[in-house]
Write an enzyme that holds these catalytic residues in place. Structure first.
Site, PDB file in Angstrom:
ATOM      1  N   HIS A 270       0.836  -1.202   0.000  1.00  0.00           N
ATOM      2  CA  HIS A 270       0.000   0.000   0.000  1.00  0.00           C
ATOM      3  C   HIS A 270       0.874   1.256   0.000  1.00  0.00           C
ATOM      4  O   HIS A 270       0.729   2.132  -0.863  1.00  0.00           O
ATOM      5  CB  HIS A 270      -0.918  -0.020   1.230  1.00  0.00           C
ATOM      6  CG  HIS A 270      -1.756   1.203   1.381  1.00  0.00           C
ATOM      7  ND1 HIS A 270      -3.078   1.239   1.019  1.00  0.00           N
ATOM      8  CD2 HIS A 270      -1.461   2.443   1.831  1.00  0.00           C
ATOM      9  CE1 HIS A 270      -3.551   2.452   1.241  1.00  0.00           C
ATOM     10  NE2 HIS A 270      -2.591   3.205   1.742  1.00  0.00           N
ATOM     11  N   GLU A 271       1.794   1.326   0.968  1.00  0.00           N
ATOM     12  CA  GLU A 271       2.651   2.517   1.062  1.00  0.00           C
ATOM     13  C   GLU A 271       3.540   2.638  -0.172  1.00  0.00           C
ATOM     14  O   GLU A 271       3.841   3.737  -0.632  1.00  0.00           O
ATOM     15  CB  GLU A 271       3.471   2.495   2.353  1.00  0.00           C
ATOM     16  CG  GLU A 271       2.634   2.514   3.640  1.00  0.00           C
ATOM     17  CD  GLU A 271       1.582   3.617   3.698  1.00  0.00           C
ATOM     18  OE1 GLU A 271       1.793   4.691   3.093  1.00  0.00           O
ATOM     19  OE2 GLU A 271       0.527   3.394   4.330  1.00  0.00           O
ATOM     20  N   HIS A 274       1.782   4.446  -2.874  1.00  0.00           N
ATOM     21  CA  HIS A 274       1.929   5.890  -2.678  1.00  0.00           C
ATOM     22  C   HIS A 274       3.323   6.325  -3.131  1.00  0.00           C
ATOM     23  O   HIS A 274       3.488   7.357  -3.779  1.00  0.00           O
ATOM     24  CB  HIS A 274       1.778   6.253  -1.200  1.00  0.00           C
ATOM     25  CG  HIS A 274       0.369   6.208  -0.682  1.00  0.00           C
ATOM     26  ND1 HIS A 274      -0.651   6.928  -1.253  1.00  0.00           N
ATOM     27  CD2 HIS A 274      -0.181   5.558   0.374  1.00  0.00           C
ATOM     28  CE1 HIS A 274      -1.776   6.718  -0.559  1.00  0.00           C
ATOM     29  NE2 HIS A 274      -1.507   5.882   0.431  1.00  0.00           N
ATOM     30  N   GLU A 301      -4.557   7.823  -2.997  1.00  0.00           N
ATOM     31  CA  GLU A 301      -5.011   6.559  -2.425  1.00  0.00           C
ATOM     32  C   GLU A 301      -5.353   5.545  -3.513  1.00  0.00           C
ATOM     33  O   GLU A 301      -5.221   4.337  -3.308  1.00  0.00           O
ATOM     34  CB  GLU A 301      -6.209   6.819  -1.501  1.00  0.00           C
ATOM     35  CG  GLU A 301      -6.553   5.678  -0.583  1.00  0.00           C
ATOM     36  CD  GLU A 301      -5.483   5.360   0.458  1.00  0.00           C
ATOM     37  OE1 GLU A 301      -4.493   6.109   0.582  1.00  0.00           O
ATOM     38  OE2 GLU A 301      -5.639   4.333   1.133  1.00  0.00           O
TER      39      GLU A 301
HETATM   40 ZN    ZN Z   1      -2.834   5.254   1.871  1.00  0.00          ZN
END
Ligand code: ZN
Length: 507
Positions: A270-271, A274, A301
């Site tokens: 997830h990170e 980003h 996101e």
């Molecule tokens: Zn996030």
């Protein structure tokens, strides 16, 4: 791409770059506070943060910026070029917002939030809402003062002014209009799953692995995704995040629970999603300018959810990743099959912690926070009533009791940071991601087969070209239309969830 030869435009770019350089010192201080700073440094760190924030605010609100913007806006050559015109338009938006806040309020907000974070950490550890409540009271009062300075849009509410910081142009009423029907269809899906004739096994969700082995696996996945570790780092914190320091320096954090190796992996992916967005922005040329900045938190996101959910929870990903995981986590996964791990990655089960929630129930966690913070800003929900309201509504939405505040209203760092109006962007991100994913698969019919061989570069390149390269040239709603050909809709996300979960649960 050459910029128009206007001295004012050149001076504006230089000013923006220098301001961003100063602000990035604050980013580094924030990263350090969460990773390596000793607890004893908190008070001094608050002073440092307040001073950097005040200096950056001074620069951002300098009269000179207004003069430069006015000169650019009346320069035909600057405004005739779509990219420089977007830069000027977005710099104007930021200047107008920044000049609405008095410097004293900016400094007070920064200092209060820095101390509130320390109080939150202790309160969360002790599961003691009373310890955090006075700080949340202060943060919310300052948030309301900020929102009053920005002003509610015509026909809107105070909360809109906060939401607009993170998702420009979006209103609370529009969010509610999307969330209402989504809530109905999601709740129906979750309850059909609860009564499903079969369920994937969840044994793998509690497989224990040492943190060092998990880190090795996480780094192998980061490399395959194309995250550049020579221009980034991966550290551990209580709450995972991605902090962009500047060109060539994008920092990720994750947390390794020892009772599961899957959840930390998805947090890392997830990170990294980003981080790939940050690394993909054209910062070498445009650092500090809107052209090298992300569009909105919802779009940010969408990038993290794409990698976490659409890639990380797919059968194709695990076809490639399982042998890698076997090597890194040996001998933990020797007997595990792709089907088993794919099933475990897609277990749907109401749970307390948002960041550990499955793809289907996750958005229900967001709807809870959106409603509560909207009411706290409006003043219709008192801080002292937060834990009780949280627990009551949580039970309504997810059907389970909240055992303590650590697993309830104290679980997220956001409010202690003063990040109010931020939560809805998570669900908007899921919606953008799902809509882009359908388009990506139409554009790249061989993508999924390639993913099974560890080939993620076509996906990264598509995102680099269609999303990252533009910076803030488009508004989020425009980008969605430019990239996917239609306005944002909840249908692709529901198609994705139903299409994946129905066969797994025999629906
Ligand atoms: Zn996030």
């Amino acid at each position: 791409m050459t910029a128009p030869a206007s001295p004012s435009y050149a001076a504006l770019r230089k000013h923006l770059r220098e301001t961003a350089t100063l602000a990035s010192v604050g980013s580094l201080l924030a990263w350090d506070q969460e990773t390596y700073m000793p607890a004893g440094g908190a008070a001094h760190r608050a002073e440092q943060q307040a001073m950097v924030a005040a200096l950056a605010h001074q620069r951002a609100t300098d009269r000179k910026v207004a003069d430069l913007l006015a000169a650019c806006e009346s320069d035909g050559a600057v405004m005739a070029d779509a990219r420089s015109a977007a830069n000027v338009r977005e710099a104007r938006r930021e200047y107008d917002r920044a000049t609405k806040l008095p410097e004293s309020l900016v400094a007070e907000f920064s200092r209060t939030c820095s101390l509130a974070q320390e109080a939150w950490k202790e309160a969360r550890q002790r599961s003691d809402f009373g310890h955090f409540a006075p700080w949340l009271e202060k943060v919310m009062a300052l948030t309301r003062r900020k929102a009053e300075c920005y002003g509610a849009p015509p026909g809107g509410e105070l909360y809109d002014a906060m939401l607009d910081q993170y998702e420009p142009g979006m209103r609370a009423a529009q969010v509610e209009a999307i969330f209402g029907p989504l809530r109905k269809r999601l709740a129906a899906l979750v309850s059909r799953i609860a009564a499903a004739p079969r369920r994937p096994g969840d044994r793998l969700l509690s497989l224990k692995a040492p943190a060092a082995q998990q880190q090795a696996f996480g780094e192998a996945v980061l490399a395959a995704m194309g995250f550049d570790l020579k221009a980034g780092r991966l550290d551990t914190t209580a709450h995972p995040f991605c902090e962009s320091i500047g060109p060539g320096d994008t920092r990720l954090t994750t947390r390794y629970t020892t009772d599961s190796f899957l959840e930390p992996l998805f947090g890392t992916m997830h990170e990294a999603g980003h981080g790939l967005y940050e690394q993909g922005l054209p910062k070498a040329e445009h650092f500090g300018e809107p052209l090298a900045d992300s569009i909105s938190l919802g779009v940010h996101e969408s990038q993290s959810r794409m990698w976490e959910n659409f890639v990380g929870r797919s059968r194709e990903f695990w076809t490639w990743a399982l042998p890698v995981a076997r090597r890194c986590l040996s001998p933990l996964l020797d007997q595990v099959t792709v089907d088993e791990i794919y099933g475990a990655a897609n277990v749907v089960e109401p749970s307390h912690i948002r960041v550990e929630a499955d793809e289907a129930t996750y958005n229900l966690h967001i709807m809870l926070r959106f409603g509560l913070e909207r009411e706290m800003v409006a003043g219709s929900l008192a801080i002292k009533d937060l834990p009780g309201e949280w627990n009551r509504r949580f039970k309504d939405l997810l059907g389970i009791d909240v055992p303590d505040d650590r697993r309830g209203c104290l679980q997220d760092v956001h409010w202690s940071f003063g990040l109010v109006g931020y939560f809805p962007t998570y669900t908007l991100g899921n919606l953008y991601a799902a809509q882009m994913w359908e388009k990506i698969n139409a554009d790249l019919p061989g993508l999924r087969a390639g993913m099974a061989r560890g080939e993620f570069a076509p996906l990264k390149h598509w995102l680099n070209e269609k999303v990252h390269a533009h910076g803030r040239r488009y508004k989020a709603s425009e980008l969605c239309e430019v990239v996917t050909g239609s306005p944002l809709s909840a249908d692709p996300l529901l198609r994705h969830l139903e299409g994946k979960l129905a066969p797994l649960y025999g629906l």
